[in-house]
Scaffold this motif. Structure first.
Motif, PDB file in Angstrom:
ATOM      1  N   GLY A 132       1.025  -0.661  -0.545  1.00 27.41           N
ATOM      2  CA  GLY A 132       0.141  -0.308   0.010  1.00 27.41           C
ATOM      3  C   GLY A 132       0.976   1.446  -0.063  1.00 27.41           C
ATOM      4  N   GLY A 136       1.157   2.557   5.261  1.00 26.21           N
ATOM      5  CA  GLY A 136       0.178   1.189   5.420  1.00 26.21           C
ATOM      6  C   GLY A 136       1.079   0.315   5.129  1.00 26.21           C
ATOM      7  N   GLY A 153      -2.465  -3.456   1.651  1.00 26.06           N
ATOM      8  CA  GLY A 153      -2.267  -2.601   0.174  1.00 26.06           C
ATOM      9  C   GLY A 153      -3.743  -3.665  -0.235  1.00 26.06           C
ATOM     10  N   ASN A 189      -5.490   4.112   2.903  1.00 26.41           N
ATOM     11  CA  ASN A 189      -4.660   2.919   2.842  1.00 26.41           C
ATOM     12  C   ASN A 189      -4.655   3.163   4.833  1.00 26.41           C
ATOM     13  OD1 ASN A 189      -3.063   0.966   1.102  1.00 26.41           O
ATOM     14  ND2 ASN A 189      -3.113   3.066   0.142  1.00 26.41           N
TER      15      ASN A 189
END
Length: 475
Positions: A132, A136, A153, A189
């Motif tokens: 991500g 994230g 992600g 994210n």
């Protein structure tokens, strides 16, 4: 004392004013600092207290009930080709790391034996997750079954279990608990993740969506005001509160009728720009719950004011501001340590991060020396009172041990104008005075850069520290 503080003031054009202000509010160390003690709240949906989250517990206290390494402990380096910001230990004594591979910046879960190195680079097993954003897939926790809980992600809430097959080989297996793609917009994210005391799994995204997955699988969300980002993790408390710090304000929420409810919002001074040594334009704090009775009476963050940043303490449940005290740490990307009536704040101003998240904005100034600093503040009947200020250049998120009464961190060694030749020491500070009482040098230089990541103290008395290229184990 004042001369040591004055050389760390950040904005040269305001140096005189800042020095004058410090003379008023920072009178120096107390003659007899009270002992550091207080309760830690154990969340029933988390793994062991002190080792189940990046910041130790659901309240992000950065305090552990476990003792750290003994003086003179040995140092082992595990080169993984990945930076490891999250290192956790389950009830089975195995360490689970959530790392970001240097090649491709892919989130990768590693499994380690906490007592001995594994067959390859210290890892018993590894599992790559869907990539991500930079932040994230950084924050995760261990649940009460020793499974890593993380959002990948692909915006899927995963529980990653580990086990040993009949062939004796350790394996990591991910199970999807919930698909969050309908609740989180494409391109966003999850940056923060924590369970509350009812078992709801709360999350916050970089673009300001806050929500939770209920135990029944239901998903509820609320959007923060446009333009407010979330760049740090989130915290929860026994009182049912969940704390989120955006780039503009501190929030406390709770679950109500299947949806998040905002109890209160308190704006803070976010300054005129992102500072060097921070990853976002705003507070660098994961909110810290602390208190002398239950461990959740108060919340603490550090703001991003232009001249002197302030430690802000609010009363949980109401948001009433208890104090706003300037602290001479310049700026901080780290969560404050909070326990009982004591708070500790570390400076990251000028720390040389190799990259920052997309959309973080330019730093002003573009770079600065990393002079460090760590400060203790106590909450009294009269408000917040400064206790001491140390010049230690902490290169990691400090961790306070109640068992050995020490603040454990990594110290950057070298000139204020950092270079790739800088070294690093493992140090332990006395929380009563700020004095360094233990120092162990790490081998190598830049490869062992802790990059302001959090350490793990295991039940076996070892300290595991993520670095820019892997893990360092002390003890």
């Amino acid at each position: 004392m004042l001369s040591a503080i004055r050389h760390r003031v950040l904005a040269p054009t305001h140096a005189a004013a800042c020095a004058l202000l410090l003379a008023c509010v920072w009178a120096g160390p107390a003659s007899a600092a009270p002992p550091v003690t207080g309760p830690l709240a154990a969340n029933p949906f988390l793994g062991p207290l002190g080792t189940a989250t990046m910041h130790g517990d659901a309240g992000s206290s950065d305090v552990t009930p476990l003792a750290g390494p003994a003086p003179g402990s040995g140092v082992t380096v595990y080169p993984l080709g990945a930076a490891c910001p999250t290192l956790l230990e389950g009830s089975d004594g195995l360490v689970v790391g959530l790392c970001t591979a240097i090649a491709g910046q892919t989130p990768t879960v590693f499994l380690f034996d906490s007592g001995a190195p594994g067959p390859v680079g210290g890892a018993l097993a590894s599992l790559s997750l869907t990539k991500g954003s930079l932040l994230g897939g950084v924050y995760a926790y261990l649940d009460n079954e020793d499974r890593l809980v993380v959002v990948d992600g692909g915006r899927r809430l995963l529980r990653v279990a580990h086990g040993r097959g009949d062939d004796g080989v350790w394996r990591l297996t991910a199970t999807v608990q919930a698909d969050l793609s309908g609740a989180i917009p494409q391109g966003d994210n999850v940056t923060g993740l924590v369970p509350d005391w009812s078992g709801n799994v709360w999350f916050a995204t970089g673009h300001g969506v806050v929500g939770f997955v209920g135990r029944d699988g239901g998903i509820g969300t609320v959007a923060l005001p446009s333009g407010e980002l979330v760049a740090n993790s989130i915290s929860s408390a026994p009182n049912g509160g969940v704390a989120v710090a955006s780039t503009h304000a501190l929030y406390e929420l709770r679950a109500r009728a299947g949806d998040p409810e905002i109890l209160w919002r308190s704006a803070y001074d976010r300054g005129s720009a992102r500072k060097p040594g921070q990853l976002s334009w705003g507070t660098g704090s994961t909110p810290t719950y602390f208190g002398p009775v239950r461990g959740d009476e108060y919340l603490a963050i550090v703001d991003n004011a232009d001249d002197l940043v302030r430690l802000i303490v609010a009363r949980s449940g109401t948001g009433e501001q208890v104090c706003s005290l300037p602290v001479p740490v310049g700026g901080s990307e780290n969560s404050p340590i909070g326990i009982g009536a004591s708070i500790f704040v570390a400076s990251t101003y000028g720390y040389p991060y190799p990259t920052v998240p997309e959309g973080a904005g330019p730093a002003v100034p573009a770079s600065a020396p990393f002079r460090g600093g760590l400060s203790r503040v106590d909450l009294t009947a009269d408000g917040c009172v400064p206790v001491w200020d140390s010049e230690v250049r902490s290169a990691a998120v400090p961790r306070l041990s109640l068992a050995d009464a020490g603040i454990h961190t990594m110290r950057r060694v070298g000139p204020d104008a950092t270079t790739p030749l800088d070294g690093f020491d493992y140090v332990v500070l006395d929380p009563a005075t700020g004095a360094v009482r233990t120092s162990i040098p790490l081998p190598g230089t830049l490869a062992e850069d802790p990059l302001q990541m959090a350490a793990l103290i295991t039940r076996g008395g070892a300290l595991w520290q993520g670095t820019i290229t892997g893990v360092v184990r002390i003890g």
